[in-house]
Design an enzyme around this catalytic site. Structure first.
Site, PDB file in Angstrom:
ATOM      1  CG  HIS A 238      42.951  47.086  41.522  1.00 49.36           C
ATOM      2  ND1 HIS A 238      44.043  46.336  40.162  1.00 49.36           N
ATOM      3  CD2 HIS A 238      42.663  46.048  41.975  1.00 49.36           C
ATOM      4  CE1 HIS A 238      44.292  45.335  41.187  1.00 49.36           C
ATOM      5  NE2 HIS A 238      43.644  45.052  41.564  1.00 49.36           N
TER       6      HIS A 238
ATOM      7  CB  SER B 212      45.166  42.233  38.398  1.00 46.07           C
ATOM      8  OG  SER B 212      45.886  42.244  38.768  1.00 46.07           O
TER       9      SER B 212
ATOM     10  CG  HIS C  95      46.316  39.056  41.556  1.00 47.17           C
ATOM     11  ND1 HIS C  95      47.787  38.184  40.710  1.00 47.17           N
ATOM     12  CD2 HIS C  95      46.684  39.961  41.513  1.00 47.17           C
ATOM     13  CE1 HIS C  95      48.323  39.709  39.928  1.00 47.17           C
ATOM     14  NE2 HIS C  95      47.770  40.642  40.079  1.00 47.17           N
TER      15      HIS C  95
ATOM     16  CG  HIS D 273      52.327  43.606  42.174  1.00 47.64           C
ATOM     17  ND1 HIS D 273      51.231  42.844  42.701  1.00 47.64           N
ATOM     18  CD2 HIS D 273      52.274  43.638  40.314  1.00 47.64           C
ATOM     19  CE1 HIS D 273      50.506  42.354  41.674  1.00 47.64           C
ATOM     20  NE2 HIS D 273      50.810  43.127  40.458  1.00 47.64           N
TER      21      HIS D 273
ATOM     22  CB  ALA E  29      45.063  43.505  33.326  1.00 47.72           C
TER      23      ALA E  29
ATOM     24  CG  ASN F 293      43.788  50.551  31.356  1.00 48.39           C
ATOM     25  OD1 ASN F 293      43.843  49.384  32.308  1.00 48.39           O
ATOM     26  ND2 ASN F 293      44.432  51.500  31.163  1.00 48.39           N
TER      27      ASN F 293
ATOM     28  CE1 TYR G 163      50.583  46.806  44.075  1.00 48.48           C
ATOM     29  CE2 TYR G 163      51.069  47.006  41.742  1.00 48.48           C
ATOM     30  CZ  TYR G 163      50.383  46.642  42.274  1.00 48.48           C
ATOM     31  OH  TYR G 163      49.213  45.634  42.048  1.00 48.48           O
ATOM     32  CD  GLU G 164      51.995  42.896  45.956  1.00 44.14           C
ATOM     33  OE1 GLU G 164      51.335  41.868  47.320  1.00 44.14           O
ATOM     34  OE2 GLU G 164      51.957  42.175  44.746  1.00 44.14           O
TER      35      GLU G 164
ATOM     36  CG  MET H  19      51.304  49.388  37.926  1.00 44.69           C
ATOM     37  SD  MET H  19      50.591  49.675  39.019  1.00 44.69           S
ATOM     38  CE  MET H  19      48.805  50.831  38.334  1.00 44.69           C
ATOM     39  CB  SER H  20      52.876  42.950  37.464  1.00 47.38           C
ATOM     40  OG  SER H  20      52.568  42.708  35.744  1.00 47.38           O
TER      41      SER H  20
HETATM   42  N1  HPA Z   1      48.822  51.287  33.733  1.00 54.97           N
HETATM   43  C1  HPA Z   1      49.428  50.743  34.626  1.00 54.97           C
HETATM   44  N2  HPA Z   1      48.884  49.545  34.857  1.00 54.97           N
HETATM   45  C2  HPA Z   1      48.089  48.969  34.375  1.00 54.97           C
HETATM   46  C3  HPA Z   1      46.829  49.662  33.390  1.00 54.97           C
HETATM   47  C4  HPA Z   1      47.252  50.874  32.594  1.00 54.97           C
HETATM   48  O1  HPA Z   1      46.883  51.600  32.701  1.00 54.97           O
HETATM   49  N3  HPA Z   1      46.308  49.185  33.202  1.00 54.97           N
HETATM   50  C5  HPA Z   1      46.016  47.673  33.709  1.00 54.97           C
HETATM   51  N4  HPA Z   1      47.471  47.625  34.555  1.00 54.97           N
END
Ligand code: HPA
Length: 267
Positions: A241, A28, A58, A80, A110, A229, A82-83, A205-206
């Protein structure tokens, strides 16, 4: 003819026969690198069975061409778990990559950091991972090839080369364990505290399904996280996001330098 053979033919007819030396999947907000490749961009929509990458940040296209003198195949979008609830959504693209004759894969993502020494803007080289989402892209695979050893999943040679490239560029690249959470909701502070106890250094998440698929297909693989983050509850910043996309370029510029150097120096 299998789908991957068919798609590999289509891709060769547009981008030429030379096999990619490296495949890359961009996370991302990390798509800029694809624009630095001299070559041909093929939208996923032209490749039947490729995921409709439906996540903002993306660009759903495959770019095949030359980067720093190396032949590369760069996937601008990933699907992903989750999609769709399918952990194997990237299976066909990776089968096609293997079919094109590529045997090395670099993944980027990310991620949220669990370590004070990896603030937003940092990079982390994955030394290992924990598939905390509980899913697996090989569920349903019927052959004995499904029993993939994961002991050395994160390739030592590729990691050493990435570390050397980072050193040469003056970029700090600590190694750490990536924890795969399903998303799409972010983690709770309690989950982040638990993740820390379990030995995770960053969460996202990937990537993990792709690592498993890559090993299944015999590709050597390494992955780098861009920290956007701190994990939930570890700082006052609001996690979203939009925040991920806004923060990704901070680390992405460094990652791009590392990857360019990695390709330039690779043999
Ligand atoms: N958690 C999960 N996925 C992420 C995060 C997070 O804090 N930051 C960027 N992708």
């Amino acid at each position: 003819m299998s789908k991957s053979v068919e798609l590999a033919r289509l891709i060769r007819s547009r981008a030429g026969d030379q096999p990619p030396e490296y495949g890359m999947i961009l996370g991302s907000g990390l798509g800029h690198l694809a624009g630095t490749v001299e070559g041909v961009a093929i939208p996923y929509d032209d490749l039947p069975g490729f995921p409709h990458a439906g996540v903002s940040g993306h660009v759903p296209q495959l770019v095949i061409g030359t980067l720093q003198g190396r032949r590369v195949a760069v996937f601008g979008g990933r699907s992903h778990y989750y999609e769709t609830g399918c952990a194997d959504a990237m299976r066909l693209p990776l089968e096609v990559l293997a079919e094109l004759g590529c045997d090395r894969l670099i993944l980027t993502n990310a991620a949220g950091s669990l370590r004070a020494d990896m603030p937003p803007g940092s990079l982390m080289l994955l030394s290992d991972h924990i598939a905390f989402a509980g899913a697996n892209p090989l569920i349903g695979e019927r052959t004995d090839a499904r029993f993939v050893p994961m002991t050395d999943a994160h390739d030592l040679g590729l990691r050493a080369a990435l570390a050397a490239a980072a050193r040469a560029e003056g970029v700090v690249l600590p190694e750490g364990v990536y924890g795969w959470f399903s998303g799409p909701s972010f983690e709770t502070p309690a989950e982040i505290r638990a993740a820390k106890v379990l030995g995770m250094d960053a969460v996202g998440m990937s990537t993990v399904p792709e690592i498993i698929l890559a090993r299944f297909l015999g590709l050597r693989v390494a992955a780098v996280s861009v920290i956007t983050n701190m994990g939930a509850g570890l700082s006052d910043e609001a996690i979203s996001h939009d925040h991920t996309k806004a923060m990704a370029p901070l680390g992405a510029a460094k990652l791009e330098r590392v990857l360019h150097r990695f390709l330039r120096d690779s043999r």
